[in-house]
Write a protein that holds these residues in place. Structure first.
Motif, mmCIF file in Angstrom:
data_model
loop_
_atom_site.group_PDB
_atom_site.id
_atom_site.type_symbol
_atom_site.label_atom_id
_atom_site.label_comp_id
_atom_site.label_asym_id
_atom_site.label_seq_id
_atom_site.Cartn_x
_atom_site.Cartn_y
_atom_site.Cartn_z
ATOM 1 N N ASP A 1 0.844 -1.190 0.000
ATOM 2 C CA ASP A 1 0.000 0.000 0.000
ATOM 3 C C ASP A 1 0.886 1.249 0.000
ATOM 4 O OD1 ASP A 1 -2.200 1.658 0.190
ATOM 5 O OD2 ASP A 1 -2.281 1.562 2.379
ATOM 6 N N ARG A 2 0.969 1.923 -1.107
ATOM 7 C CA ARG A 2 1.711 3.191 -1.240
ATOM 8 C C ARG A 2 3.191 3.072 -0.907
ATOM 9 N NH1 ARG A 2 -1.798 7.054 2.436
ATOM 10 N NH2 ARG A 2 -1.425 5.312 3.846
ATOM 11 N N VAL A 3 3.836 2.033 -1.420
ATOM 12 C CA VAL A 3 5.282 1.903 -1.233
ATOM 13 C C VAL A 3 5.956 2.644 -2.389
ATOM 14 C CG1 VAL A 3 7.227 0.301 -1.246
ATOM 15 C CG2 VAL A 3 5.193 -0.203 0.130
ATOM 16 N N SER A 4 6.684 3.693 -2.065
ATOM 17 C CA SER A 4 7.181 4.574 -3.124
ATOM 18 C C SER A 4 8.668 4.403 -3.432
ATOM 19 C CB SER A 4 6.911 6.031 -2.759
ATOM 20 O OG SER A 4 7.523 6.318 -1.522
ATOM 21 N N ASP A 5 9.398 3.729 -2.566
ATOM 22 C CA ASP A 5 10.837 3.578 -2.809
ATOM 23 C C ASP A 5 11.097 2.363 -3.704
ATOM 24 O OD1 ASP A 5 13.733 4.367 -1.688
ATOM 25 O OD2 ASP A 5 13.567 2.193 -1.879
ATOM 26 N N PRO A 6 11.709 2.569 -4.881
ATOM 27 C CA PRO A 6 11.890 1.447 -5.811
ATOM 28 C C PRO A 6 12.804 0.346 -5.273
ATOM 29 C CG PRO A 6 12.978 3.435 -6.657
ATOM 30 C CD PRO A 6 12.184 3.853 -5.455
ATOM 31 N N GLY A 7 13.868 0.745 -4.551
ATOM 32 C CA GLY A 7 14.760 -0.274 -3.973
ATOM 33 C C GLY A 7 14.007 -1.161 -2.997
ATOM 34 N N ASN A 8 13.178 -0.554 -2.169
ATOM 35 C CA ASN A 8 12.371 -1.343 -1.235
ATOM 36 C C ASN A 8 11.431 -2.289 -1.976
ATOM 37 O OD1 ASN A 8 13.418 -0.383 1.163
ATOM 38 N ND2 ASN A 8 11.889 1.237 1.400
ATOM 39 N N MET A 9 10.750 -1.777 -3.019
ATOM 40 C CA MET A 9 9.806 -2.651 -3.713
ATOM 41 C C MET A 9 10.519 -3.847 -4.340
ATOM 42 S SD MET A 9 6.977 -2.106 -6.674
ATOM 43 C CE MET A 9 5.863 -1.098 -5.699
ATOM 44 N N GLY A 10 11.657 -3.605 -4.992
ATOM 45 C CA GLY A 10 12.404 -4.712 -5.597
ATOM 46 C C GLY A 10 12.837 -5.728 -4.553
ATOM 47 N N THR A 11 13.324 -5.224 -3.428
ATOM 48 C CA THR A 11 13.774 -6.121 -2.357
ATOM 49 C C THR A 11 12.598 -6.930 -1.796
ATOM 50 O OG1 THR A 11 15.531 -4.552 -1.810
ATOM 51 C CG2 THR A 11 14.998 -6.193 -0.140
ATOM 52 N N ILE A 12 11.428 -6.321 -1.732
ATOM 53 C CA ILE A 12 10.238 -7.027 -1.235
ATOM 54 C C ILE A 12 9.842 -8.153 -2.201
ATOM 55 C CG2 ILE A 12 7.748 -6.760 -0.822
ATOM 56 C CD1 ILE A 12 8.461 -3.916 0.322
ATOM 57 N N ILE A 13 9.878 -7.866 -3.495
ATOM 58 C CA ILE A 13 9.535 -8.901 -4.492
ATOM 59 C C ILE A 13 10.516 -10.077 -4.378
ATOM 60 C CG2 ILE A 13 9.400 -9.384 -6.982
ATOM 61 C CD1 ILE A 13 8.463 -6.408 -7.316
ATOM 62 N N ARG A 14 11.790 -9.747 -4.211
ATOM 63 C CA ARG A 14 12.835 -10.777 -4.053
ATOM 64 C C ARG A 14 12.596 -11.597 -2.784
ATOM 65 N NH1 ARG A 14 18.999 -8.726 -2.865
ATOM 66 N NH2 ARG A 14 20.028 -10.752 -2.575
ATOM 67 N N THR A 15 12.222 -10.916 -1.713
ATOM 68 C CA THR A 15 12.000 -11.599 -0.433
ATOM 69 C C THR A 15 10.778 -12.518 -0.506
ATOM 70 O OG1 THR A 15 12.944 -9.653 0.668
ATOM 71 C CG2 THR A 15 11.725 -11.198 2.049
ATOM 72 N N ALA A 16 9.702 -12.027 -1.123
ATOM 73 C CA ALA A 16 8.506 -12.860 -1.305
ATOM 74 C C ALA A 16 8.878 -14.119 -2.091
ATOM 75 C CB ALA A 16 7.421 -12.072 -2.031
ATOM 76 N N ASP A 17 9.604 -13.948 -3.169
ATOM 77 C CA ASP A 17 10.035 -15.054 -4.023
ATOM 78 C C ASP A 17 10.875 -16.065 -3.223
ATOM 79 O OD1 ASP A 17 10.418 -16.503 -6.393
ATOM 80 O OD2 ASP A 17 12.159 -15.325 -6.999
ATOM 81 N N TRP A 18 11.744 -15.555 -2.352
ATOM 82 C CA TRP A 18 12.561 -16.429 -1.489
ATOM 83 C C TRP A 18 11.684 -17.365 -0.651
ATOM 84 C CZ3 TRP A 18 17.547 -17.830 -0.606
ATOM 85 C CH2 TRP A 18 17.840 -18.448 0.614
ATOM 86 N N PHE A 19 10.586 -16.815 -0.133
ATOM 87 C CA PHE A 19 9.698 -17.618 0.713
ATOM 88 C C PHE A 19 8.606 -18.329 -0.101
ATOM 89 C CE2 PHE A 19 11.526 -14.756 3.964
ATOM 90 C CZ PHE A 19 11.982 -15.723 4.846
ATOM 91 N N GLY A 20 8.736 -18.311 -1.425
ATOM 92 C CA GLY A 20 7.816 -19.064 -2.271
ATOM 93 C C GLY A 20 6.481 -18.391 -2.529
ATOM 94 N N ILE A 21 6.391 -17.091 -2.258
ATOM 95 C CA ILE A 21 5.138 -16.366 -2.502
ATOM 96 C C ILE A 21 5.206 -15.701 -3.863
ATOM 97 C CG2 ILE A 21 3.628 -14.505 -1.697
ATOM 98 C CD1 ILE A 21 4.806 -15.192 1.107
ATOM 99 N N LYS A 22 4.265 -16.079 -4.727
ATOM 100 C CA LYS A 22 4.348 -15.678 -6.137
ATOM 101 C C LYS A 22 3.356 -14.589 -6.507
ATOM 102 C CE LYS A 22 7.490 -18.736 -7.056
ATOM 103 N NZ LYS A 22 8.838 -18.245 -7.393
ATOM 104 N N ASN A 23 2.496 -14.191 -5.556
ATOM 105 C CA ASN A 23 1.443 -13.214 -5.860
ATOM 106 C C ASN A 23 1.741 -11.877 -5.188
ATOM 107 O OD1 ASN A 23 -0.007 -15.366 -7.093
ATOM 108 N ND2 ASN A 23 -0.719 -15.999 -5.066
#
Lengths: 243, 243
Positions: free
Chosen positions: B105-127
């Motif tokens: 919800d309203r995450v504006s920092d691109p580095g944070n968003m990329g890191t979050i996508i990577r972290t979700a992927d690490w834990f097997g979350i694809k959505n």
């Protein structure tokens, strides 16, 4: 009015070489400067625009020099000058208190280092040990991303991390490393005298350090190859100190 | 040889406006491009220098156009051109699979968003569900910091996150938000049909979203005011999926 020479001198502090030479660093923005004041950091000078200077809460004998937006813009390390900056003396008398230590082995990304210092501070860990070849903790990006936590923690840069860790081990510290191959992190033991070592994303923790103690891993079952190091620090510290 | 027009066209993709218009984005660097190839992303073109092109493992009918360092440097979004870049079609048919959703919800920092996508992927979350006013997930810095995970996940940008979450709730999803005031995160329940919502560092998750479900907090006892949002995501996902 600021002289051209003052501006040139201040700007030098964006470079590591001059930070070392002068023993000073810069913090920018209201939050960072306020944290420095509140934490009793050794402040050399504060410059602020007319608009921002009234928002700074000063509790002691500090003088704020007024500068223009244009002067600030010439000295800032950010795209837009945030209205206030301070020059701070790098502490030379940092000492570790009792308790756990967060240790960084060759962490080169300044945003990651700042975020790690902030995360350690969140979990109440005040001792940060940094290897000889990590990024300078007084780099402007480290300072900014620490969100003021650089003023709440003791940061020691060692010239030989392996030696420093061997010394700590002799003094009854456990050395715990985060590694790709290690025991499940949920098995990590909570002990006060522990150094938690995190390595660079590309190279991990050095073999000689791994040998000094136990290694743990964060288990994933997805497709990413690794976790960001600041995220790994957060997960580890929450596992140990989060309850 | 690359024409000036080709270079100009490619550079446009550094801007959100043209990414939306062309339905394309750029990935730079060997790792990112290789991940795109391996994940069967829809690749429009690949440009590489003579030195780097042989390192790319191509498994299908793809042509690599050779460019010079100078041409690459003109098109790159990074300080130093990493030798290879690819233009990729933005997927238009993204669908969520069964299982948990990470929502921003309203995450504006691109580095944070990329890191979050990577972290979700690490834990097997694809959505990954993204609010209307977050940073564009195809921003070059998001792509880079996702470390290839942008090609392993389904990313849906909604035009009305509150509506989207109400819809998911009707479809028996639990809505779990991370907030400053919430239950201890160690009490979080593991359920498959759950949306984990994380807010911006400055504003948190919106009140209307908090009301849709339960809120949890990461307990700290230090002096930092908050945690970085990507670190919070890592801690939360490890708490739920890390065992």
């Amino acid at each position: 009015m600021f002289s051209k020479a003052q501006i040139t001198e201040t700007k030098k502090l964006h470079q590591k070489k001059y930070r070392k030479e002068y023993g000073q660093f810069i913090v920018e923005g209201l939050k960072g400067v306020q944290e420095a004041i509140d934490a009793n950091a050794k402040i050399v000078s504060i410059f602020a625009t007319q608009a921002v200077r009234h928002e700074i809460k000063i509790s002691k004998d500090l003088v704020i020099e007024t500068i223009t937006e244009t002067e600030g813009q010439k000295m800032t390390n950010t795209e837009t000058f945030p209205g206030v900056m301070a020059i701070i003396s790098i502490p030379t008398d940092q000492k570790f208190s009792h308790g756990p230590i967060v240790c960084l082995d060759r962490v080169s990304d300044p945003g990651n280092m700042g975020t790690i210092i902030r995360t350690a501070d969140w979990f109440g860990i005040k001792n940060i040990l940094i290897s000889e070849d990590s990024v300078d903790p007084y780099n402007p990006k480290v300072v900014r991303s620490s969100m003021g936590s650089i003023f709440h923690t003791s940061i020691i840069e060692t010239e030989n991390l392996i030696e420093a860790l061997r010394e700590l081990k002799k003094n009854k510290y456990n050395i715990v490393s985060l590694a790709m191959e290690g025991k499940d992190i949920s098995k990590i033991k909570v002990e006060n005298n522990t150094v938690y070592v995190f390595g660079s994303e590309s190279h991990g923790v050095r073999e000689e350090i791994l040998e000094l103690g136990d290694s743990y891993s964060i288990l994933g079952h997805g497709d990413a190859e690794s976790l960001n190091v600041a995220v790994s620090v957060g997960i580890t510290l929450n596992q140990v100190f989060g309850k």
